[in-house]
Design an enzyme around this catalytic site. Structure first.
Site, short mmCIF file in Angstrom:
data_model
loop_
_atom_site.label_atom_id
_atom_site.label_comp_id
_atom_site.label_asym_id
_atom_site.label_seq_id
_atom_site.Cartn_x
_atom_site.Cartn_y
_atom_site.Cartn_z
N LYS A 106 -2.16 -50.47 -32.40
CA LYS A 106 -2.48 -49.63 -31.12
C LYS A 106 -1.50 -49.86 -30.03
O LYS A 106 -1.58 -49.32 -28.95
CB LYS A 106 -3.99 -50.23 -30.68
CG LYS A 106 -5.12 -49.78 -31.42
CD LYS A 106 -6.47 -50.01 -31.09
CE LYS A 106 -7.60 -49.31 -31.88
NZ LYS A 106 -7.27 -49.64 -33.18
C1 LIG Z 1 -7.82 -48.76 -34.33
C2 LIG Z 1 -7.51 -49.18 -35.65
C3 LIG Z 1 -7.47 -48.39 -36.92
C4 LIG Z 1 -8.28 -47.13 -36.96
O1 LIG Z 1 -7.52 -46.16 -36.05
P1 LIG Z 1 -8.02 -44.81 -35.62
O2 LIG Z 1 -7.20 -44.11 -34.69
O3 LIG Z 1 -9.21 -45.35 -34.83
O4 LIG Z 1 -8.51 -43.93 -36.64
C5 LIG Z 1 -7.30 -48.92 -38.07
N1 LIG Z 1 -6.48 -50.04 -38.15
C6 LIG Z 1 -6.50 -50.99 -37.19
C7 LIG Z 1 -5.84 -52.23 -37.52
C8 LIG Z 1 -6.74 -50.74 -35.89
O5 LIG Z 1 -6.75 -51.51 -34.92
#
Ligand SMILES: *Cc1c(COP(=O)(O)O)cnc(C)c1O
Length: 481
Positions: A106
């Site tokens: 993120k």
């Molecule tokens: C947020 C997240 C995801 C999922 O991503 P999306 O964009 O919500 O599909 C997968 N792995 C981790 C570690 C995340 O923080």
């Protein structure tokens, strides 16, 4: 550039306003009325920041001076200036999205969003400060705090469930520095904190506040566009090592929760990047696997708590954007979303399902298979992956076994294995000892893989935000900020 809501009941607005609004007033998500025409070949030839600049300028032309914003967002913030390296591992390539300031994928988007918001605020002449309110189950909160710290004209307040996040995640948040940040625990679970935040938004709609409330979650178009960059970057990396020639297609396997990450891959493809199949990997919460295989989305099921908590989701909000992009039918999207709200399920028309299946393939993997995958990938390839990435890997293998498709495969890696040390140690056959900070060192001793600096430094950081409140006190807490 004009944006419209996926549900079609909100006025069209420009791209800067779309970033400021986040969610459209009709509950839909913003997308460009017409996707920008894009010189993908020249984008592939740039470095990571150059790619981000070209993509963001194409999607958000009403936000000026994108080059400076990109530089401020990324320079010196990641472990490497290429931001997201691609690493060969066995038959696959791993696209490492976790080399940012909080060791979670993120960071890629949440480093950029605050810059976009500040600039959009100036471009639209919005005079009030923006207050970002977020409830977090762990990862988003810290990445948002780190991204928004000291952003001009913006403040951020993060709520997390007391006792509901890991030691490392808690320490990451309560040690947060910055003049404009507030972090507070709430008695209750994540749903209580999330409901509390939703209630604040509702209550404040009727009030004349000195600030403008906004959120940092992945419904904001300003969070989605920065994620397109790393698909171009991975393609470039495969070109550089001679694995592909310009124009050859590459498959991507994406550990998926809210469908933001994988949707960015679909947008990359719409812009011209030679993307083959997009493989949607889920954990035991396999609502998307069922959807892509049958056309029925049904959230009426229990939420499993898994070792890959960031994918523990029943309603994947960005799927709405895919439905719109594939049908260009706002009336259909509005109807399906209403059915989801009121009945808990919907079914897409056969022709739309067929189009989705041309682009996407879906599978899932439970905790046991994920653990086996972590052990196998470590033993066979000396590559240490986290629990989320393991599902991407396992489902990519299922895809290759079932289809024989031998185009190059890139597995997106969304978290550092050090964010989930207990589960990774267990997968490797070790008994996790002591607290999470001991486990970081234990995992390092077993594997020799370096601990990310930001996590290693946490044990001795000062706790600055130690408050805990009752969930009913969240509104007065925010009003007093
Ligand atoms: C947020 C997240 C995801 C999922 O991503 P999306 O964009 O919500 O599909 C997968 N792995 C981790 C570690 C995340 O923080």
């Amino acid at each position: 550039m004009q944006y419209r809501s996926t549900r079609g009941f909100s006025p069209e607005i420009d791209s800067a306003q779309a970033v400021l609004n986040g969610l459209a007033p009709d509950g839909g998500l913003y997308l460009p009325v017409v996707l920008p025409s894009f010189d993908w070949v020249s984008c592939v030839k740039k470095d990571a920041q150059g790619m981000a600049r070209q993509l963001l300028s194409a999607f958000l032309p009403d936000i000026p001076d994108m080059g400076t914003l990109v530089q401020k967002a990324y320079t010196g913030k990641f472990e490497t200036e290429e931001l997201t390296p691609t690493v060969p591992a066995g038959d696959f390539y791993v696209l490492e999205l976790f080399r940012g300031p909080t060791s979670a994928f993120k960071d890629v988007a949440l480093s950029m969003l605050p810059q976009l918001m500040s600039a959009a605020k100036a471009a639209k002449g919005e005079e009030k400060d923006i207050l970002i309110l977020t409830a977090t189950s762990g990862d988003t909160g810290k990445a948002a705090l780190e991204g928004f710290k000291d952003a001009p004209g913006i403040r951020i307040c993060v709520f997390y469930p007391h006792g509901g996040v890991s030691d490392v995640q808690r320490r990451q948040m309560v040690s947060q520095e910055g003049e404009n940040v507030t972090v507070c625990a709430v008695y209750g679970n994540f749903d209580d904190a999330q409901t509390g935040v939703k209630n604040i938004f509702n209550a404040c709609r009727e009030m004349e506040l000195p600030v403008r409330l906004s959120s940092a979650n992945s419904i904001n178009i300003g969070r989605l566009v920065p994620q397109i960059t790393y698909y171009f970057k991975a393609y470039r990396d495969l070109l550089d090592v001679g694995r592909i020639q310009m124009g050859e297609e590459v498959n991507f396997s994406v550990p998926t929760g809210n469908f933001g990450d994988i949707l960015a891959g679909f947008l990359a493809k719409k812009l011209g990047l030679p993307v083959g199949k997009l493989i949607c990997a889920s954990n035991a919460n396999n609502v998307l696997t069922d959807f892509i295989n049958t056309g029925v989305y049904d959230r009426r099921r229990v939420l499993h708590k898994t070792d890959s908590p960031s994918m523990d989701i029943l309603v994947s909000s960005n799927l709405e954007r895919l439905l719109y992009l594939m049908s260009e039918d706002t009336a259909l999207v509005a109807k399906l979303m209403q059915e989801l709200n009121e009945q808990g399920h919907y079914k897409v028309p056969e022709n739309l399902l067929a189009e989705i299946q041309k682009q996407f393939w879906a599978g899932w993997c439970d905790d046991a298979e994920g653990a086996e995958t972590i052990a196998k990938v470590w033993q066979n390839n000396q590559y240490l992956c986290d629990t989320h990435t393991a599902s991407g890997w396992a489902v990519a293998e299922d895809y290759v076994n079932q289809t024989g498709d031998n185009r190059p495969m890139v597995v997106l890696s969304t978290a550092s294995p050090y964010k989930f040390p207990a589960a990774v140690l267990k997968a490797l056959g070790e008994t996790a000892k002591g607290d999470e900070f001991d486990q970081l060192e234990q995992l390092n001793a077993v594997t020799g893989v370096p601990i990310p600096k930001n996590l290693a430094a946490l044990r001795t950081m000062t706790e600055r935000h130690t408050g805990v409140i009752e969930k009913d006190n969240m509104l007065p807490f925010v009003l007093a900020l």
